[in-house]
Scaffold this active site. Structure first.
Site, mmCIF file in Angstrom:
data_model
loop_
_atom_site.group_PDB
_atom_site.id
_atom_site.type_symbol
_atom_site.label_atom_id
_atom_site.label_comp_id
_atom_site.label_asym_id
_atom_site.label_seq_id
_atom_site.Cartn_x
_atom_site.Cartn_y
_atom_site.Cartn_z
ATOM 1 N N SER A 111 -0.619 -7.988 5.728
ATOM 2 C CA SER A 111 -0.382 -8.783 4.531
ATOM 3 C C SER A 111 0.867 -8.307 3.791
ATOM 4 O O SER A 111 1.174 -7.108 3.756
ATOM 5 C CB SER A 111 -1.592 -8.711 3.590
ATOM 6 O OG SER A 111 -1.831 -7.393 3.163
ATOM 7 N N GLN A 113 2.506 -7.232 0.562
ATOM 8 C CA GLN A 113 1.807 -6.569 -0.535
ATOM 9 C C GLN A 113 2.760 -5.696 -1.317
ATOM 10 O O GLN A 113 3.899 -5.454 -0.928
ATOM 11 C CB GLN A 113 0.666 -5.711 0.028
ATOM 12 C CG GLN A 113 1.125 -4.670 1.026
ATOM 13 C CD GLN A 113 -0.036 -3.993 1.743
ATOM 14 O OE1 GLN A 113 -0.298 -2.825 1.495
ATOM 15 N NE2 GLN A 113 -0.713 -4.731 2.626
ATOM 16 N N HIS A 115 2.293 -2.085 -4.191
ATOM 17 C CA HIS A 115 1.353 -1.115 -4.748
ATOM 18 C C HIS A 115 1.753 -0.790 -6.183
ATOM 19 O O HIS A 115 2.925 -0.525 -6.453
ATOM 20 C CB HIS A 115 1.335 0.158 -3.905
ATOM 21 C CG HIS A 115 1.032 -0.094 -2.460
ATOM 22 N ND1 HIS A 115 -0.143 -0.674 -2.048
ATOM 23 C CD2 HIS A 115 1.759 0.124 -1.342
ATOM 24 C CE1 HIS A 115 -0.127 -0.778 -0.727
ATOM 25 N NE2 HIS A 115 1.013 -0.318 -0.274
ATOM 26 N N LYS A 138 0.228 4.300 -4.868
ATOM 27 C CA LYS A 138 0.182 4.383 -3.414
ATOM 28 C C LYS A 138 1.564 4.169 -2.794
ATOM 29 O O LYS A 138 1.768 3.233 -2.018
ATOM 30 C CB LYS A 138 -0.813 3.339 -2.872
ATOM 31 C CG LYS A 138 -1.153 3.498 -1.393
ATOM 32 C CD LYS A 138 -2.036 2.337 -0.942
ATOM 33 C CE LYS A 138 -2.362 2.411 0.535
ATOM 34 N NZ LYS A 138 -3.120 1.247 1.018
ATOM 35 N N GLU A 140 4.389 4.646 -0.042
ATOM 36 C CA GLU A 140 4.235 4.816 1.401
ATOM 37 C C GLU A 140 5.588 5.070 2.058
ATOM 38 O O GLU A 140 6.625 4.635 1.556
ATOM 39 C CB GLU A 140 3.626 3.555 2.030
ATOM 40 C CG GLU A 140 2.265 3.184 1.512
ATOM 41 C CD GLU A 140 1.777 1.838 2.039
ATOM 42 O OE1 GLU A 140 0.572 1.583 1.959
ATOM 43 O OE2 GLU A 140 2.617 1.049 2.522
ATOM 44 N N HIS A 283 6.415 -5.560 0.497
ATOM 45 C CA HIS A 283 6.669 -5.140 1.873
ATOM 46 C C HIS A 283 5.554 -5.630 2.782
ATOM 47 O O HIS A 283 4.484 -6.043 2.316
ATOM 48 C CB HIS A 283 6.766 -3.612 1.964
ATOM 49 C CG HIS A 283 5.527 -2.900 1.545
ATOM 50 N ND1 HIS A 283 5.262 -2.560 0.236
ATOM 51 C CD2 HIS A 283 4.446 -2.463 2.255
ATOM 52 C CE1 HIS A 283 4.098 -1.949 0.153
ATOM 53 N NE2 HIS A 283 3.570 -1.890 1.369
ATOM 54 N N ARG A 302 -1.759 -8.207 -3.190
ATOM 55 C CA ARG A 302 -1.280 -8.980 -2.042
ATOM 56 C C ARG A 302 -0.512 -10.230 -2.456
ATOM 57 O O ARG A 302 -0.839 -10.869 -3.455
ATOM 58 C CB ARG A 302 -2.463 -9.360 -1.142
ATOM 59 C CG ARG A 302 -3.092 -8.152 -0.467
ATOM 60 C CD ARG A 302 -4.271 -8.529 0.413
ATOM 61 N NE ARG A 302 -4.745 -7.356 1.151
ATOM 62 C CZ ARG A 302 -5.603 -6.467 0.662
ATOM 63 N NH1 ARG A 302 -6.094 -6.642 -0.553
ATOM 64 N NH2 ARG A 302 -5.975 -5.422 1.375
ATOM 65 N N LYS A 308 -7.324 -12.623 2.294
ATOM 66 C CA LYS A 308 -7.897 -11.934 1.141
ATOM 67 C C LYS A 308 -7.316 -12.477 -0.158
ATOM 68 O O LYS A 308 -6.315 -13.189 -0.175
ATOM 69 C CB LYS A 308 -7.649 -10.425 1.259
ATOM 70 C CG LYS A 308 -8.317 -9.792 2.467
ATOM 71 C CD LYS A 308 -8.065 -8.298 2.520
ATOM 72 C CE LYS A 308 -8.756 -7.664 3.717
ATOM 73 N NZ LYS A 308 -8.505 -6.196 3.807
#
Length: 429
Positions: A111, A113, A115, A138, A140, A283, A302, A308
């Site tokens: 997906s 998304q 954060h 979060k 990454e 991303h 998302r 979702k």
């Protein structure tokens, strides 16, 4: 130094076990104590290494028994190091380690998304605890271990303007008119002058917000029409964009995320290249195999390519709307000064929770890592050899995972085929 038993996650976007390049399954088989049974048609997506409660790693004791790594670290804080405990604690809801280390095998797009940052994460956790299950951010980092393709950040505004001008289905979904065209042109002019402030960001927010708020009755037929037209062939856009639109629509038919292709950079990474995905940056991973390191959290907002729930207003308000070209999304990896043999590079993103070392050794070569003032998890991604910590030697081969406690020097020796190892760690600056 402890031998770790990682965990395996099976998501529908993973690579099936019967495929010739199912790295997560291959790595899982390297740990006999995991008792992993590969299934040809089952997709294997992630190998988890850490203390996150969803899939906590276990430690193999000298007597062969297994104990949760999280329990060991919470009972003996010296393994984390006093500075790490002081900075991050050891009894967090997402585990004693402030980071989670993974291997990902991506057969289908994840997906799109973003954060939330720490402040927004705390706010969302209070307001919507069923959707945002912890109060941490979060960030990454993705490091390619084979060729990788992903979305990361917004394209230069000129590219967005060109797509809005040329693609009729996109204009329909956005409700594009002369006013939007004028705003986009003003942003293009501002970016060409080096002005990256309000004009550029506000314009991208306006146009991307129109996409995110579009009615499904408008965007679903538009996405279908666009994909069908691009499948027949067109010179309206590049071959890369055309093929990606078709592929994403096959994976997520009629999804608004397909149209995010016109807004987000497509980043290609070769082995050893990396990108950092900071807070509030859109991303998505599209294909390939990566090492991923992240702060220990589950918070995701998302944008598309998903069945979702999408939290549209939160998403539109939180994004930074920084506009750069694809090459600017890559993260540098300088030689690490903690390896006396200079065989290690460091991926050191601008956040405190983690960094990653990558050591590449020719057959028979050695590397000596200085003691780290914090814990680390190390995995061999290719080859075989030995690790030595405090006089204790361990045999290592592709896919094998170890935990190394704080304040311990490490010697790595490659076997006859050479050795590549990745080591996620945390230190307090």
């Amino acid at each position: 130094m402890w031998t770790l038993i990682p965990g395996v996650q099976s998501y529908e976007w993973g690579v099936p076990g019967g495929a010739p390049n199912s790295l997560v399954a291959d790595f899982a088989e390297s740990t006999p104590e995991l008792h992993f049974q590969r299934e040809a048609n089952k997709p294997y997506a992630e190998l988890w290494m850490g203390t996150h409660p969803n899939v906590p790693s276990r430690v193999i004791q000298p007597d062969g028994s297994q104990v949760s790594l999280n329990d060991i670290l919470r009972n003996d804080h010296s393994l984390l190091g006093s500075n790490i405990v002081k900075r991050f604690g050891a009894d967090n809801s997402c585990g004693a380690l402030p980071f989670l280390f993974k291997v990902l095998s991506i057969n289908k797009a994840l997906s799109i998304q973003a954060h939330p940052d720490k402040a927004l994460a705390e706010q969302l956790h209070q307001q919507k605890p069923t959707m945002y299950k912890d109060d941490n951010h979060k960030p990454e980092m993705a490091i390619a271990i084979q060729a990788f393709e992903g979305f990361c950040g917004f394209r230069p505004v000129k590219e967005v303007r060109d797509f809005v001008t040329r693609v009729p289905e996109l204009r329909t979904v956005l409700g594009a008119d002369g006013v939007m065209d004028k705003r986009l042109q003003e942003a293009v002019d501002a970016q060409s002058r080096g002005d990256e402030k309000a004009c550029v960001r506000d314009t991208i927010k306006l146009v991307f917000g129109a996409l995110m708020r579009a009615d499904p009755q408008v965007y679903e037929p538009a996405v279908s029409s666009l994909a069908e037209r691009y499948e027949r062939g067109t010179d309206e856009v590049s071959e890369e964009v055309r093929a990606l639109i078709v592929r994403l629509n096959q994976q997520y038919p009629k999804d608004v995320g397909v149209l995010c292709t016109f807004f987000l950079n497509v980043v290609h990474l070769e082995r050893g290249q990396a990108m950092f995905l900071g807070a509030d940056e859109p991303h998505a991973y599209l294909s390939g195999h990566i090492l991923e390191c992240m702060a220990a959290s589950d918070n995701v907002v998302r944008a598309g390519l998903t069945p979702k729930a999408r939290d549209v207003e939160v998403l539109v308000d939180m994004l930074t709307y920084e506009s750069k070209d694809a090459a600017a999304q890559r993260l540098d990896a300088p030689v690490w000064d903690g390896d006396s043999q200079k065989g290690t590079v460091i991926y050191n993103p601008p956040i405190p929770e983690f960094a990653v070392l990558l050591t590449t050794l020719a057959p028979g070569a050695c590397s000596e890592h200085r003691a780290l003032d914090g814990p680390s998890i190390i995995i061999a991604t290719e080859g075989s050899g030995t690790y030595t910590v405090n006089g204790k030697k361990a045999e290592v081969h592709t896919g094998r995972v170890f935990f190394i406690e704080a304040n311990q020097a490490l010697q790595i020796t490659a076997g006859a085929s050479g050795l590549i190892v990745a080591r996620a760690f945390v230190e307090v600056a």
